[in-house]
Design a protein around this motif. Structure first.
Motif, PDB file in Angstrom:
ATOM      1  N   ALA A 121      -1.566  11.358   8.317  1.00 13.60           N
ATOM      2  CA  ALA A 121      -0.339  10.597   8.102  1.00 13.60           C
ATOM      3  C   ALA A 121      -0.232  10.196   6.644  1.00 13.60           C
ATOM      4  O   ALA A 121      -1.231  10.167   5.910  1.00 13.60           O
ATOM      5  CB  ALA A 121      -0.310   9.353   8.997  1.00 13.60           C
ATOM      6  N   GLU A 122       0.977   9.903   6.240  1.00 11.75           N
ATOM      7  CA  GLU A 122       1.242   9.281   4.948  1.00 11.75           C
ATOM      8  C   GLU A 122       2.413   8.329   5.121  1.00 11.75           C
ATOM      9  O   GLU A 122       3.336   8.587   5.908  1.00 11.75           O
ATOM     10  CB  GLU A 122       1.538  10.330   3.877  1.00 11.75           C
ATOM     11  CG  GLU A 122       2.733  11.226   4.161  1.00 11.75           C
ATOM     12  CD  GLU A 122       2.965  12.236   3.065  1.00 11.75           C
ATOM     13  OE1 GLU A 122       3.897  12.024   2.260  1.00 11.75           O
ATOM     14  OE2 GLU A 122       2.199  13.213   3.000  1.00 11.75           O
ATOM     15  N   PHE A 123       2.365   7.210   4.391  1.00 10.44           N
ATOM     16  CA  PHE A 123       3.398   6.188   4.554  1.00 10.44           C
ATOM     17  C   PHE A 123       3.267   5.135   3.472  1.00 10.44           C
ATOM     18  O   PHE A 123       2.256   5.075   2.755  1.00 10.44           O
ATOM     19  CB  PHE A 123       3.288   5.518   5.936  1.00 10.44           C
ATOM     20  CG  PHE A 123       1.926   4.962   6.242  1.00 10.44           C
ATOM     21  CD1 PHE A 123       1.563   3.668   5.862  1.00 10.44           C
ATOM     22  CD2 PHE A 123       0.986   5.740   6.904  1.00 10.44           C
ATOM     23  CE1 PHE A 123       0.310   3.165   6.137  1.00 10.44           C
ATOM     24  CE2 PHE A 123      -0.279   5.248   7.187  1.00 10.44           C
ATOM     25  CZ  PHE A 123      -0.613   3.946   6.803  1.00 10.44           C
ATOM     26  N   SER A 124       4.299   4.313   3.368  1.00 12.33           N
ATOM     27  CA  SER A 124       4.266   3.113   2.537  1.00 12.33           C
ATOM     28  C   SER A 124       4.143   1.910   3.457  1.00 12.33           C
ATOM     29  O   SER A 124       4.782   1.876   4.513  1.00 12.33           O
ATOM     30  CB  SER A 124       5.528   3.002   1.678  1.00 12.33           C
ATOM     31  OG  SER A 124       5.647   4.102   0.803  1.00 12.33           O
ATOM     32  N   ALA A 125       3.334   0.933   3.048  1.00 14.08           N
ATOM     33  CA  ALA A 125       3.093  -0.219   3.919  1.00 14.08           C
ATOM     34  C   ALA A 125       3.108  -1.502   3.110  1.00 14.08           C
ATOM     35  O   ALA A 125       2.758  -1.512   1.918  1.00 14.08           O
ATOM     36  CB  ALA A 125       1.757  -0.076   4.646  1.00 14.08           C
ATOM     37  N   LEU A 127       0.851  -1.191   0.000  1.00  9.62           N
ATOM     38  CA  LEU A 127       0.000   0.000   0.000  1.00  9.62           C
ATOM     39  C   LEU A 127       0.885   1.240   0.000  1.00  9.62           C
ATOM     40  O   LEU A 127       1.938   1.264   0.638  1.00  9.62           O
ATOM     41  CB  LEU A 127      -0.899   0.040   1.248  1.00  9.62           C
ATOM     42  CG  LEU A 127      -1.830  -1.139   1.510  1.00  9.62           C
ATOM     43  CD1 LEU A 127      -2.522  -0.949   2.847  1.00  9.62           C
ATOM     44  CD2 LEU A 127      -2.850  -1.268   0.393  1.00  9.62           C
ATOM     45  N   GLN A 128       0.435   2.243  -0.730  1.00 10.57           N
ATOM     46  CA  GLN A 128       1.043   3.565  -0.677  1.00 10.57           C
ATOM     47  C   GLN A 128      -0.040   4.526  -0.210  1.00 10.57           C
ATOM     48  O   GLN A 128      -0.908   4.922  -0.985  1.00 10.57           O
ATOM     49  CB  GLN A 128       1.585   3.981  -2.052  1.00 10.57           C
ATOM     50  CG  GLN A 128       2.244   5.350  -2.063  1.00 10.57           C
ATOM     51  CD  GLN A 128       3.484   5.425  -1.214  1.00 10.57           C
ATOM     52  OE1 GLN A 128       4.364   4.566  -1.307  1.00 10.57           O
ATOM     53  NE2 GLN A 128       3.572   6.432  -0.372  1.00 10.57           N
ATOM     54  N   VAL A 129      -0.017   4.867   1.068  1.00  6.49           N
ATOM     55  CA  VAL A 129      -1.054   5.713   1.652  1.00  6.49           C
ATOM     56  C   VAL A 129      -0.681   7.173   1.418  1.00  6.49           C
ATOM     57  O   VAL A 129       0.313   7.672   1.956  1.00  6.49           O
ATOM     58  CB  VAL A 129      -1.217   5.427   3.157  1.00  6.49           C
ATOM     59  CG1 VAL A 129      -2.226   6.375   3.778  1.00  6.49           C
ATOM     60  CG2 VAL A 129      -1.640   3.979   3.364  1.00  6.49           C
ATOM     61  N   PHE A 181       3.934  -6.943   9.129  1.00  4.08           N
ATOM     62  CA  PHE A 181       3.636  -5.654   8.503  1.00  4.08           C
ATOM     63  C   PHE A 181       4.847  -4.737   8.630  1.00  4.08           C
ATOM     64  O   PHE A 181       5.689  -4.887   9.534  1.00  4.08           O
ATOM     65  CB  PHE A 181       2.419  -4.994   9.160  1.00  4.08           C
ATOM     66  CG  PHE A 181       2.636  -4.575  10.586  1.00  4.08           C
ATOM     67  CD1 PHE A 181       3.100  -3.301  10.907  1.00  4.08           C
ATOM     68  CD2 PHE A 181       2.388  -5.464  11.629  1.00  4.08           C
ATOM     69  CE1 PHE A 181       3.310  -2.925  12.225  1.00  4.08           C
ATOM     70  CE2 PHE A 181       2.592  -5.084  12.954  1.00  4.08           C
ATOM     71  CZ  PHE A 181       3.055  -3.811  13.247  1.00  4.08           C
ATOM     72  N   ARG A 182       4.906  -3.763   7.746  1.00  2.00           N
ATOM     73  CA  ARG A 182       5.997  -2.790   7.778  1.00  2.00           C
ATOM     74  C   ARG A 182       5.489  -1.457   7.243  1.00  2.00           C
ATOM     75  O   ARG A 182       4.852  -1.406   6.179  1.00  2.00           O
ATOM     76  CB  ARG A 182       7.184  -3.256   6.949  1.00  2.00           C
ATOM     77  CG  ARG A 182       8.389  -2.318   6.989  1.00  2.00           C
ATOM     78  CD  ARG A 182       9.594  -2.939   6.291  1.00  2.00           C
ATOM     79  NE  ARG A 182      10.766  -2.090   6.394  1.00  2.00           N
ATOM     80  CZ  ARG A 182      11.113  -1.186   5.477  1.00  2.00           C
ATOM     81  NH1 ARG A 182      10.359  -1.044   4.387  1.00  2.00           N
ATOM     82  NH2 ARG A 182      12.188  -0.448   5.635  1.00  2.00           N
ATOM     83  N   LEU A 183       5.755  -0.399   7.994  1.00  2.00           N
ATOM     84  CA  LEU A 183       5.436   0.960   7.585  1.00  2.00           C
ATOM     85  C   LEU A 183       6.746   1.720   7.426  1.00  2.00           C
ATOM     86  O   LEU A 183       7.542   1.795   8.373  1.00  2.00           O
ATOM     87  CB  LEU A 183       4.565   1.667   8.620  1.00  2.00           C
ATOM     88  CG  LEU A 183       3.047   1.429   8.603  1.00  2.00           C
ATOM     89  CD1 LEU A 183       2.730  -0.039   8.920  1.00  2.00           C
ATOM     90  CD2 LEU A 183       2.359   2.332   9.618  1.00  2.00           C
TER      91      LEU A 183
END
Length: 599
Positions: A240-244, A217-219, A253-255
């Motif tokens: 927030a914004e992050f890659s997951a 995911l690319q939030v 999981f990884r952020l």
């Protein structure tokens, strides 16, 4: 123009007639067995559709279904159930026996990620090979494709390994994907638990090309708002914004590239972990500004009394009696590192605040919790044991030249004493709320107070004024502005009571010894400053007396209405009595016959 309108009308009639004929000739129930078979082939789940499938032609061509359920092999409850389903299909692929679904809509669905809904094979059951039945035999005559999935007004139930369940209510999810399983998603929900509420909305890009091995995911935007007990009155909100990435088989999981705003605080870094069989978390975060006063619930009210947390029965209770934040800490493995350039805690400005802590086996070990306050430095290493009903805390504070004012504010003592404190000690207790520390902790420490200042209560001036009222034959005349010496000693904390047997200091013509205790439960104090002052001028006898006489100043009573006593009169009267006694003894020695000694 008339011919054009006529032509368009004829085409419209032909299209409508064609659609009507197709809908009448094609029975949607012909797809039932095919869809059930496809779902079983691709996932192993059993799809059950209640009632007949029926066409719906406006505003788009759709197949409607009543209640449906999706159940894993061996599960006792469906993983997915919904009151109704709508399949938006494309018209022209039907002519070539292709069921191309442009959108799947589930409304009022219940999605369960709990043990009862998980796949469970009978003991000794054979495992079918992954390539068991050829897909060609299943897709003979029809092909199947889905472009968009919508879930509206639904419920998602998730349960961890310890049996704690969390309900995600009012769940809305929209996923649009292309042929390579990449697309956009929109997600929103709310969570209520233990009188705490969370509103969450997430938008971003989805990459399911490697699913089920991995989902990426690319939030681009996530907004949230949390409120309820144990949170600030205004709640916590931000974006927030992050890659997951998510690996279902390993529950990993990884952020990364995380940028988080929480009220007026900011965090960046990465977080990774594993949900099963127990929570494992690794976090590396940095912050430019961290305002704990707007992130943590206040520990006391305006009159200084500690606030007691009151939590009624939650919507879905934990398996045990401990709050959720305590129960998962008993089983989690964590490695957390946080660094903040600027932090605010209880109105105190902190610089370069660092935290390094690990949790394993229900014990959190804080290797580093240090920072700068003004020109001073503090370090608070210790341990927290979560395995009992109340967390058991062991703290080894080290303070160097920390301003005394915030320490007094934390202890809820009057701001009548200033200075810089250096302290090293060991303290233990159950719980770590403000009330727990003041009424339940115990320990001891060595302490040094430099540049002490009693402000409006100038002790030397108080003694000088009291002597001047009782006698005009002596005055206090220091060579320079009176300055209190540094004080050194030990303090002892028992539940609810802080005692210091002797804080001593000497310098600038003054010797001082402070003793007493502070009762946090009764909010009272009884402290005595024993003063031995030089620099008296005047009558030599009184100068000699006052220079060698300890004068006590006692402060006592409720600390919001302190009283004090300064017995200078008794000291001076005591000198008069001593003088009379000395003269009588001298006369007696000179006239022994007039005052015989009794046998």
């Amino acid at each position: 123009m008339r011919r054009l309108i006529t032509t368009l009308a004829i085409l419209l009639v032909v299209v409508v007639a064609g659609m009507t004929a197709l809908v009448m000739l094609v029975n949607p129930n012909d797809f039932r067995g095919y869809m059930v078979q496809q779902v079983a082939k691709r996932s192993g789940y059993q799809l059950q559709l209640s009632g007949d499938l029926r066409w719906h032609v406006w505003p788009r061509l759709s197949i409607l279904s009543d209640q449906l359920s999706l159940t894993a092999p061996g599960a006792t409850v469906p993983a997915v159930s919904a009151e109704n389903m709508r399949l938006d299909v494309e018209l022209f692929p039907l002519l070539s026996h292709q069921l191309k679904v442009s959108q799947v809509l589930l409304k009022n669905a219940v999605i369960r990620d709990i043990p009862a809904a998980a796949r469970e094979l009978p003991p000794g059951a054979p495992v079918a090979p992954e390539d068991g039945m050829s897909s060609a035999s299943l897709t003979r005559g029809w092909s199947f494709d889905i472009a968009q999935l919508n879930i509206a007004d639904s419920l998602f139930i998730w349960q961890d390994a310890q049996g704690n369940q969390i309900n995600f209510r009012d769940l809305n999810l929209s996923i649009r994907q292309d042929q390579v399983k990449q697309g956009q998603f929109e997600f929103s929900t709310r969570v209520s638990r233990n009188q705490q509420n969370l509103q969450l909305t997430v938008n971003g890009h989805l990459d399911a090309s490697q699913y089920p091995q991995q989902l990426a995911l690319q939030v681009s935007q996530a907004t949230y708002q949390a409120s309820g007990v144990d949170l600030p009155a205004a709640g916590i909100n931000g974006q927030a914004e992050f890659s997951a990435s998510w690996q279902p088989a390993a529950q990993y999981f990884r952020l990364s590239a995380l940028k988080l705003q929480a009220n007026n605080s900011d965090f960046s870094g990465e977080i990774a972990g594993q949900l099963q069989p127990s929570l494992s978390l690794h976090a590396r975060l940095t912050s430019v500004n961290t305002d704990f006063d707007h992130l943590l619930a206040a520990g006391g009210n305006s009159d200084g009394h500690a606030v007691v947390r009151v939590v009624s029965a939650p919507v879905i209770a934990d398996r045990d009696d401990l709050p959720l934040q305590d129960s998962w800490l008993r089983t989690a493995d964590m490695d957390v590192s946080i660094h903040s350039e600027n932090a605010l805690w209880r109105g105190l400005q902190l610089k370069n605040l660092s935290l390094q802590a690990t949790t394993s086996g229900g014990i959190t070990r804080v290797a580093t919790l240090d920072g700068q306050s003004g020109d001073g430095h503090f370090s608070l290493p210790g341990e927290v044991d979560w395995r009992s009903t109340l967390p058991q805390v062991s703290l080894r504070p080290q303070l160097q030249n920390i301003s005394l004012q915030p320490v007094l504010a934390f202890l809820q003592l009057p701001q009548a004493f200033a200075g810089e404190v250096t302290l090293q000690g060991q303290f233990t207790g159950n719980g770590f709320t403000h009330r727990d520390i003041l009424t339940g902790w115990q320990g001891q420490a060595s302490i040094r107070v430099t540049h002490p200042n009693t402000g409006a209560f100038n002790l030397q001036q108080m003694v000088s004024d009291a002597v001047a009222v009782n006698s005009d034959r002596v005055k206090y005349q220091p060579e320079q502005t009176p300055v209190m010496p540094s004080l050194d000693g030990d303090l002892h904390l028992t539940p609810g009571i802080l005692r210091f047997a002797s804080l001593k200091g000497e310098g600038n013509g003054l010797q001082m010894d402070a003793t007493g205790e502070v009762d946090f439960r009764q909010r009272t104090m009884d402290v005595t400053f024993n003063m031995l002052m030089a620099n008296w001028k005047g009558d030599s006898r009184l100068v000699h007396l006052l220079s060698g006489q300890v004068i006590p100043i006692r402060f006592y009573g409720p600390w919001d209405k302190l009283s004090y006593s300064l017995p200078v009169t008794r000291v001076l009267n005591g000198d008069f009595r001593n003088e009379l006694k000395s003269r009588f003894n001298q006369w007696r020695a000179q006239n022994p016959e007039k005052h015989p000694t009794h046998p």
